[in-house]
Design a protein around this motif. Structure first.
Motif, PDB file in Angstrom:
ATOM      1  N   MET A   1     -11.918 -44.576 -20.732  1.00  0.00           N
ATOM      2  CA  MET A   1     -12.019 -44.824 -22.166  1.00  0.00           C
ATOM      3  C   MET A   1     -13.397 -45.406 -22.464  1.00  0.00           C
ATOM      4  SD  MET A   1      -9.714 -47.292 -24.589  1.00  0.00           S
ATOM      5  CE  MET A   1     -10.350 -48.746 -23.815  1.00  0.00           C
ATOM      6  N   PRO A   2     -14.230 -44.815 -23.350  1.00  0.00           N
ATOM      7  CA  PRO A   2     -15.569 -45.337 -23.618  1.00  0.00           C
ATOM      8  C   PRO A   2     -15.479 -46.678 -24.330  1.00  0.00           C
ATOM      9  CG  PRO A   2     -15.006 -43.544 -25.134  1.00  0.00           C
ATOM     10  CD  PRO A   2     -13.911 -43.598 -24.119  1.00  0.00           C
ATOM     11  N   LEU A   3     -16.426 -47.556 -24.022  1.00  0.00           N
ATOM     12  CA  LEU A   3     -16.460 -48.880 -24.633  1.00  0.00           C
ATOM     13  C   LEU A   3     -17.045 -48.789 -26.027  1.00  0.00           C
ATOM     14  CD1 LEU A   3     -17.727 -50.970 -21.613  1.00  0.00           C
ATOM     15  CD2 LEU A   3     -15.401 -50.761 -22.454  1.00  0.00           C
ATOM     16  N   PRO A   4     -16.575 -49.634 -26.976  1.00  0.00           N
ATOM     17  CA  PRO A   4     -17.113 -49.598 -28.341  1.00  0.00           C
ATOM     18  C   PRO A   4     -18.568 -50.014 -28.360  1.00  0.00           C
ATOM     19  CG  PRO A   4     -15.683 -51.509 -28.021  1.00  0.00           C
ATOM     20  CD  PRO A   4     -15.542 -50.651 -26.806  1.00  0.00           C
ATOM     21  N   PHE A   5     -19.336 -49.360 -29.274  1.00  0.00           N
ATOM     22  CA  PHE A   5     -20.766 -49.663 -29.388  1.00  0.00           C
ATOM     23  C   PHE A   5     -20.960 -50.997 -30.104  1.00  0.00           C
ATOM     24  CE2 PHE A   5     -24.643 -49.421 -31.985  1.00  0.00           C
ATOM     25  CZ  PHE A   5     -25.567 -49.368 -30.962  1.00  0.00           C
ATOM     26  N   GLU A 219     -19.353 -61.944 -24.159  1.00  0.00           N
ATOM     27  CA  GLU A 219     -18.182 -62.381 -23.414  1.00  0.00           C
ATOM     28  C   GLU A 219     -16.981 -61.500 -23.750  1.00  0.00           C
ATOM     29  OE1 GLU A 219     -15.959 -64.552 -20.736  1.00  0.00           O
ATOM     30  OE2 GLU A 219     -18.115 -64.477 -21.079  1.00  0.00           O
ATOM     31  N   ASP A 220     -16.860 -61.186 -25.051  1.00  0.00           N
ATOM     32  CA  ASP A 220     -15.763 -60.301 -25.448  1.00  0.00           C
ATOM     33  C   ASP A 220     -15.931 -58.918 -24.828  1.00  0.00           C
ATOM     34  OD1 ASP A 220     -13.422 -59.661 -27.264  1.00  0.00           O
ATOM     35  OD2 ASP A 220     -14.906 -58.239 -28.024  1.00  0.00           O
ATOM     36  N   GLN A 221     -17.178 -58.423 -24.847  1.00  0.00           N
ATOM     37  CA  GLN A 221     -17.434 -57.126 -24.229  1.00  0.00           C
ATOM     38  C   GLN A 221     -17.193 -57.178 -22.727  1.00  0.00           C
ATOM     39  OE1 GLN A 221     -21.311 -55.592 -25.056  1.00  0.00           O
ATOM     40  NE2 GLN A 221     -20.995 -53.698 -23.939  1.00  0.00           N
ATOM     41  N   ARG A 222     -17.603 -58.318 -22.094  1.00  0.00           N
ATOM     42  CA  ARG A 222     -17.385 -58.460 -20.659  1.00  0.00           C
ATOM     43  C   ARG A 222     -15.898 -58.450 -20.328  1.00  0.00           C
ATOM     44  NH1 ARG A 222     -15.845 -61.832 -17.048  1.00  0.00           N
ATOM     45  NH2 ARG A 222     -15.365 -63.383 -18.641  1.00  0.00           N
ATOM     46  N   ARG A 223     -15.113 -59.158 -21.163  1.00  0.00           N
ATOM     47  CA  ARG A 223     -13.669 -59.168 -20.938  1.00  0.00           C
ATOM     48  C   ARG A 223     -13.076 -57.778 -21.101  1.00  0.00           C
ATOM     49  NH1 ARG A 223     -13.845 -64.234 -23.771  1.00  0.00           N
ATOM     50  NH2 ARG A 223     -13.371 -63.122 -25.707  1.00  0.00           N
ATOM     51  N   ARG A 224     -13.567 -57.060 -22.120  1.00  0.00           N
ATOM     52  CA  ARG A 224     -13.047 -55.717 -22.323  1.00  0.00           C
ATOM     53  C   ARG A 224     -13.445 -54.790 -21.173  1.00  0.00           C
ATOM     54  NH1 ARG A 224     -15.452 -53.468 -26.142  1.00  0.00           N
ATOM     55  NH2 ARG A 224     -16.700 -55.096 -27.126  1.00  0.00           N
ATOM     56  N   VAL A 225     -14.707 -54.948 -20.721  1.00  0.00           N
ATOM     57  CA  VAL A 225     -15.160 -54.129 -19.589  1.00  0.00           C
ATOM     58  C   VAL A 225     -14.369 -54.475 -18.332  1.00  0.00           C
ATOM     59  CG1 VAL A 225     -17.111 -53.688 -18.051  1.00  0.00           C
ATOM     60  CG2 VAL A 225     -17.461 -53.740 -20.533  1.00  0.00           C
ATOM     61  N   ALA A 226     -14.159 -55.797 -18.110  1.00  0.00           N
ATOM     62  CA  ALA A 226     -13.397 -56.217 -16.936  1.00  0.00           C
ATOM     63  C   ALA A 226     -11.961 -55.699 -17.010  1.00  0.00           C
ATOM     64  CB  ALA A 226     -13.411 -57.740 -16.817  1.00  0.00           C
ATOM     65  N   SER A 227     -11.371 -55.775 -18.228  1.00  0.00           N
ATOM     66  CA  SER A 227     -10.010 -55.267 -18.386  1.00  0.00           C
ATOM     67  C   SER A 227      -9.960 -53.761 -18.137  1.00  0.00           C
ATOM     68  CB  SER A 227      -9.495 -55.586 -19.795  1.00  0.00           C
ATOM     69  OG  SER A 227      -8.220 -55.040 -20.000  1.00  0.00           O
ATOM     70  N   GLU A 228     -10.955 -53.055 -18.669  1.00  0.00           N
ATOM     71  CA  GLU A 228     -11.001 -51.604 -18.457  1.00  0.00           C
ATOM     72  C   GLU A 228     -11.235 -51.281 -16.986  1.00  0.00           C
ATOM     73  OE1 GLU A 228     -10.932 -47.551 -19.576  1.00  0.00           O
ATOM     74  OE2 GLU A 228     -10.243 -49.414 -20.535  1.00  0.00           O
ATOM     75  N   ARG A 229     -12.111 -52.079 -16.329  1.00  0.00           N
ATOM     76  CA  ARG A 229     -12.365 -51.849 -14.912  1.00  0.00           C
ATOM     77  C   ARG A 229     -11.107 -52.106 -14.082  1.00  0.00           C
ATOM     78  NH1 ARG A 229     -16.265 -55.079 -14.406  1.00  0.00           N
ATOM     79  NH2 ARG A 229     -15.096 -56.843 -13.578  1.00  0.00           N
ATOM     80  N   ASP A 230     -10.389 -53.188 -14.419  1.00  0.00           N
ATOM     81  CA  ASP A 230      -9.136 -53.467 -13.701  1.00  0.00           C
ATOM     82  C   ASP A 230      -8.124 -52.348 -13.900  1.00  0.00           C
ATOM     83  OD1 ASP A 230     -10.261 -55.823 -12.873  1.00  0.00           O
ATOM     84  OD2 ASP A 230      -9.294 -57.058 -14.401  1.00  0.00           O
TER      85      ASP A 230
END
Length: 470
Positions: A1-5, A219-230
């Motif tokens: 799923m692509p991350l929001p810009f 931080e929000d983007q990092r959490r979303r990226v980490a959640s997506e990575r997990d």
């Protein structure tokens, strides 16, 4: 799923104060530089004026000292009183030259004109003092006193002091004006520094707010990226487990189908070939004396049927080795090693355990057998080896298989290449039993493959439980 810009541009309400603050800071910096230059100029000017005042006072003191020495000599006639006069006369020219230099550098035109008048008056006073001393030295003391009593010297001295006072007053005014400008520049510089500090604080507050927003966004983007990575890691692990299970299932199905096909070939094709051979042999025996020509043809047919039986046996052994089911893994490994190496004219040696390997589950036995079969096939095709050593060991907690050759060795990174299907197949067979698999290049040349499987007592869910016909 692509991350929001996440937009990186700042809004105008934030950019405008930042740009304004930068422009104001530049303006304040330029004005502060100009103010510093003015302060430096005022400082040099004030220093020059103070030097002019000091030099002017020195000139007046020299004239006063000369006048004091003159009068003391005329009143007492003692030559020692002329020493201050002579010294003052000598110092006057030097002091006046220094004063003239300072006035030309720091003074105005009016001050230079006033200094010229002061020099003229000082010259007249010096001439009057020289005249009275000369008259006194010639014995005309009364004449000298008379010259003094005329009051010309006093008027000259009063005029000289007046010029001195006026010049000092002008210099004092310039000093006061410079001090006032100095104070004004310092006050404005202080105001500029205050404004600059205030804007700096404001900019720091804005930057702090922006930094907090940026940090919160990241931080929000990092959490979303980490959640997506997990999530992707979990999905990859699940897909990998599914693929591993599918690969294991395919091996199970493959071995099962091979065993079934071997049994069918043995039971059906084997009986057909044996029956046909018996019939041909009976007919050939009856025609041996009556029809030797047809008997010879039947003899060749019997040889062909024997070749068919041999091909049938070889196909059955390739599909499911009967030695593996009848005599165990050790015998099957030894037969397979000699079968392949002898045909390829490669020297071989195998080390087998002394104990019985019948406790080894059939699924692990067929897996180890296929690994040896694949390894030897690779040795014959690619290794250019002269010798192969195989070591098979069975312990209470596991079974190990080591295959070494003295060939050219496995190329770098081949074992990790996604198209190395043979190596991937061996690795998957080992992974199905939670075992360990490694393939490395030997320092002295060649390749070594090491396999270790934990011994399983229950084999209900593994492949290869069906046995081939004897």
């Amino acid at each position: 799923m692509p991350l929001p810009f996440v937009p990186r541009t700042l809004p105008l309400k934030i950019v405008a104060p930042l740009v304004s603050g930068i422009i104001l800071s530049i303006v304040v910096m330029v004005y502060a530089t100009l103010g510093f230059n003015r302060l430096d100029l005022q400082n040099r000017s004030a220093s020059g004026i103070l030097e002019m005042q000091s030099a002017l006072t020195q000139v007046l003191l020299v004239v006063v000292d000369a006048e004091t020495g003159q009068r003391g000599y005329l009143l007492t006639g003692i030559p020692e009183y002329l020493e201050p006069y002579k010294a003052a006369t000598e110092r006057y020219q030097k002091s006046f030259r220094e004063l003239l230099k300072l006035v030309r550098t720091h003074g105005t035109i009016d001050q230079r004109e006033r200094l010229a008048r002061l020099n003229t008056l000082a010259g007249n006073k010096q001439f009057e003092m020289e005249s009275t001393i000369a008259l006194f030295d010639t014995g005309n003391r009364d004449a000298a006193i008379a010259v003094i009593n005329t009051g010309n010297g006093k008027r000259t001295m009063d005029a000289l002091r007046a010029e001195y006072d006026q010049l000092q007053l002008e210099l004092e005014r310039e000093v006061n004006t410079g001090v006032q400008r100095w104070d004004d520049d310092i006050e404005f510089a202080r105001l500029g520094m205050f404004m600059m500090t205030a804007f700096t604080v404001a900019l720091l507050v804005v930057v702090w707010i922006l930094a907090r927003r940026e940090i919160a966004t990241r931080e929000d983007q990092r959490r979303r990226v980490a959640s997506e990575r997990d999530r992707l890691d979990l999905e990859i692990r699940e897909r990998t487990a599914e693929l591993a299970e599918l690969s294991t299932h395919l091996h199970v199905v493959q071995e099962t189908e091979r065993a079934k096909l071997a049994r069918d070939i043995h039971d059906e094709l084997g009986s057909i070939l044996v029956s046909a051979k018996m019939d041909v042999a009976w007919v050939q025996d009856r025609l041996r004396r009556k029809d030797p020509e047809n008997s010879a043809k039947l003899e060749r047919a019997l040889g062909t049927l024997d070749d068919g039986v041999d091909i049938k046996r070889r196909i059955i052994e390739e599909l499911r080795p009967t030695l593996l089911d009848n005599l165990g893994l050790s015998a099957a490994l030894e037969w397979q090693l000699h079968e392949i190496c002898d045909k390829a004219k490669i020297a071989c040696q195998i080390c087998l355990p002394d104990g019985d390997d019948s406790a080894l589950p059939p699924s692990q036995s067929i897996a180890l057998y296929r690994i040896l079969q694949e390894s030897l096939t690779n040795v014959v095709k690619y290794a250019q080896a002269k010798k192969v050593n195989v070591s098979f060991d069975l312990t209470s907690d596991g079974v190990s298989l080591t295959i070494e050759d003295d060939g050219v060795g496995i190329p770098e990174r081949v074992s990790d290449h996604r198209l190395s299907h043979g190596i991937a197949g061996m690795r998957q067979r080992v992974r199905a039993f939670d075992g360990e698999f490694s393939i490395t290049r030997r320092p002295e040349g060649g390749t070594i493959i090491k396999v270790r499987l934990p011994l399983q007592r229950s084999d209900e869910k593994k492949a290869g439980t069906e046995t081939a016909p004897a």
